[in-house]
Design an enzyme around this catalytic site. Structure first.
Site, PDB file in Angstrom:
ATOM      1  N   GLU A  24     -17.246  57.574  12.456  1.00  0.00           N
ATOM      2  CA  GLU A  24     -17.180  56.390  13.322  1.00  0.00           C
ATOM      3  C   GLU A  24     -18.567  55.786  13.545  1.00  0.00           C
ATOM      4  O   GLU A  24     -18.721  54.573  13.575  1.00  0.00           O
ATOM      5  CB  GLU A  24     -16.542  56.741  14.682  1.00  0.00           C
ATOM      6  CG  GLU A  24     -15.070  57.094  14.599  1.00  0.00           C
ATOM      7  CD  GLU A  24     -14.197  55.933  14.119  1.00  0.00           C
ATOM      8  OE1 GLU A  24     -14.638  54.778  14.205  1.00  0.00           O
ATOM      9  OE2 GLU A  24     -13.084  56.205  13.635  1.00  0.00           O
ATOM     10  N   CYS A  30       5.415  40.566   4.427  1.00  0.00           N
ATOM     11  CA  CYS A  30       5.131  41.255   5.698  1.00  0.00           C
ATOM     12  C   CYS A  30       6.432  41.507   6.471  1.00  0.00           C
ATOM     13  O   CYS A  30       7.199  40.574   6.740  1.00  0.00           O
ATOM     14  CB  CYS A  30       4.181  40.412   6.537  1.00  0.00           C
ATOM     15  SG  CYS A  30       3.835  41.180   8.124  1.00  0.00           S
TER      16      CYS A  30
HETATM   17 FE1  SF4 Z   1       2.199  39.709   8.941  1.00  0.00          FE
HETATM   18 FE2  SF4 Z   1      -0.325  39.226   9.713  1.00  0.00          FE
HETATM   19 FE3  SF4 Z   1       0.987  37.481   8.182  1.00  0.00          FE
HETATM   20 FE4  SF4 Z   1       1.698  37.806  10.716  1.00  0.00          FE
HETATM   21  S1  SF4 Z   1      -0.246  37.014   9.974  1.00  0.00           S
HETATM   22  S2  SF4 Z   1       3.081  37.649   8.968  1.00  0.00           S
HETATM   23  S3  SF4 Z   1       1.355  40.000  11.004  1.00  0.00           S
HETATM   24  S4  SF4 Z   1       0.400  39.552   7.618  1.00  0.00           S
END
Ligand code: SF4
Length: 353
Positions: free
Chosen positions: A22, A187
């Site tokens: 870290e 996503c």
């Molecule tokens: Fe997914 Fe990020 Fe795109 Fe939103 S901005 S759809 S969370 S990849």
């Protein structure tokens, strides 16, 4: 998460290893920091090993990573844990945060990854994911923003699975919800993502300020003879503390050769001696977070018999045989100069930069 990043420090719960990773990764990209982590953990497998290492050796290993106060604080903390705490790492959020060089983010990372304590880790990835998914426009570099994001992340955190949650959201930000060209098309959160639905992805997260950089001008005097060179250790509280450099004059601009010769600092140890400025380098530049450094290197040659008599008033100069120069830790700007101007010379002395 189905596709976690395969990082070398993720397979452990050892607080020393997690702390080391870290500290190295603070303000550093993963690709840049990983080889340094591997070097450090190989050289110092335990906190005692790091505590016993000479400071110059630690700085030399850190060389090129920047933000050198981190290395100094890291070494101080290793000595504190080894000597004052009998080598036992603190195991509460509060006591971890009291370690030198450890802020809220690093304390939360160690607390959750090493000790499974319920503290949300909020790095740049987490700010990005949360601001986009929830459509939060509060600037992340304000007190209000930091508080708002911290409260939200801690509310979302499942107390029994703090480490998994923290790692998952950071990995998601690093690999899926990336700063540029996030993979929104595949996503799984797309239908609920506020930024995606409102087409605000490229505007989030928001920041309030632009970084103002102070510009500084360093004129370096490379006092050179056939086999030795002079170096100076930066001991003042400033950038590059504890690194080495050539004797230097800082001014409001870079000096010309004529201005250099007239400068009291230069005259202090070279006046009355036979010297010649044989080469002036190109201008080197280095950007730091809050500073822009400009540097020029004057290669000054003088007769060998004078070298031992030269001393600056603070007696901070060290005379170094050229073949030993790679044992000293330098700022990047000096390494760049050495690579350009000294490469041939160093090759003859079998030194690799
Ligand atoms: Fe997914 Fe990020 Fe795109 Fe939103 S901005 S759809 S969370 S990849």
């Amino acid at each position: 998460m189905e596709h976690p990043r395969n990082l070398p420090w993720k397979k452990t719960k050892d607080p020393y290893t997690i702390w080391l990773s870290e500290i190295i990764l603070q303000q550093t990209r993963m690709e840049q920091g990983t080889p340094y982590f591997l070097k450090f953990i190989a050289a110092y497998p335990t906190v005692q090993d790091l505590a016993q290492a000479p400071e110059d050796e630690v700085m030399r290993l850190w060389e090129g990573l920047g933000y050198y106060s981190r290395a100094k604080n890291m070494h101080f903390t290793a000595k504190y844990i080894a000597n004052e705490l009998d080598g036992v790492f603190p195991n509460t959020y509060k006591s971890i945060q009291q370690l030198k060089g450890v802020g809220p983010y690093t304390a939360a990372a160690i607390a959750s990854f090493a000790f499974a304590l319920p503290h949300a880790v909020i790095d740049g990835n987490v700010y990005r994911v949360l601001s986009r998914y929830f459509g939060i426009e509060t600037p992340i570099d304000t007190t209000k923003g930091k508080k708002e994001f911290s409260q939200l992340a801690n509310k979302l955190l499942p107390p029994q699975q703090a480490a998994t949650f923290n790692q998952a959201i950071m990995d998601f930000g690093a690999t899926q919800c990336k700063p540029a060209q996030p993979k929104c098309v595949n996503c799984p959160m797309r239908s609920d993502c506020s930024a995606y639905q409102t087409k605000k992805i490229s505007f989030l997260p928001k920041k309030s300020k632009k970084i103002q950089r102070k510009e500084r001008f360093f004129s370096y005097i490379v006092i050179n003879s056939t086999d030795v060179v002079f170096l100076h250790k930066r001991i003042k509280k400033d950038i590059w503390q504890n690194l080495y450099e050539f004797p230097m004059i800082e001014h409001t601009k870079l000096l010309s050769g004529y201005e250099l010769e007239k400068h009291p600092f230069f005259q202090q140890f070279l006046i009355g001696r036979h010297f010649k400025i044989v080469q002036t380098s190109k201008t080197y530049k280095q950007l730091l977070t809050h500073q822009k450094i400009n540097a020029l290197f004057f290669d000054v040659q003088l007769k060998g018999q004078y070298l031992n008599e030269i001393k600056d008033e603070q007696e901070q100069l060290v005379t170094v045989p050229k073949e030993d120069i790679n044992q000293y830790a330098f700022p990047k700007i000096i390494n760049n100069y050495l690579a350009d101007y000294w490469e041939k010379e160093m090759q003859q002395l079998s030194i690799n930069f």
